[in-house]
Design a protein around this motif. Structure first.
Motif: not given
Ligand code: SF4
Ligand code: SF4
Length: 132
Positions: A69-80
């Protein structure tokens, strides 16, 4: 007149402590409405991919076969959204200190440790007793 107003503002601003923080040396201020950053409990993730499908910015990538499982922190817009749809409730928003990142460090990869429980063996249907 405007010059004196501006000079007064400049002098007062110089004497006051700065309005900004020296992040990342000083942690960011956390308000009651701060969402924070997405974090995962890899021991509970079932690799269903729901978070990946619902993420509006394509920040999450789930590879079932590799159990990652991976997340691109710079793409995340923190929408929840991912936190709300996760059926295993393994995603949360963490408001603790998070270090700064560069474009080369934005992707965070986690290995999923969840092990699917074995299904109980299926019961064979009872043989019908022959009649007559
Ligand atoms: S908070 Fe929103 S943008 Fe960020 S990973 Fe989750 S769904 Fe995607
Ligand atoms: S984090 Fe939740 S929604 Fe995403 S793959 Fe894992 S269990 Fe599914």
């Amino acid at each position: 007149m405007a010059f004196f107003e501006m000079a007064k503002t400049a002098i007062l601003t110089t004497l006051k402590s700065p309005a900004t923080r020296r992040y990342p040396a000083v942690s960011a201020k956390v308000a009651a409405i701060s969402r924070g950053r997405v974090t995962i409990d890899p021991s509970r993730c079932i690799s269903c991919g729901m978070c990946m499908r619902k993420c509006p910015s394509g920040a999450i990538c789930v590879v079932k076969d590799d159990k990652t499982w991976s997340i691109d922190r710079l793409k995340c817009v923190v929408c929840n959204c991912c936190v709300e749809v996760c059926p295993a409730h393994c995603l949360v928003m963490e408001t603790g200190y998070s270090p700064s990142i560069t474009v080369h460090e934005g992707i965070e990869l986690v290995h999923i440790t969840y092990v699917k429980p074995e299904r109980p063996p299926r019961k064979e249907p009872e043989e019908k007793s022959e009649q007559g």
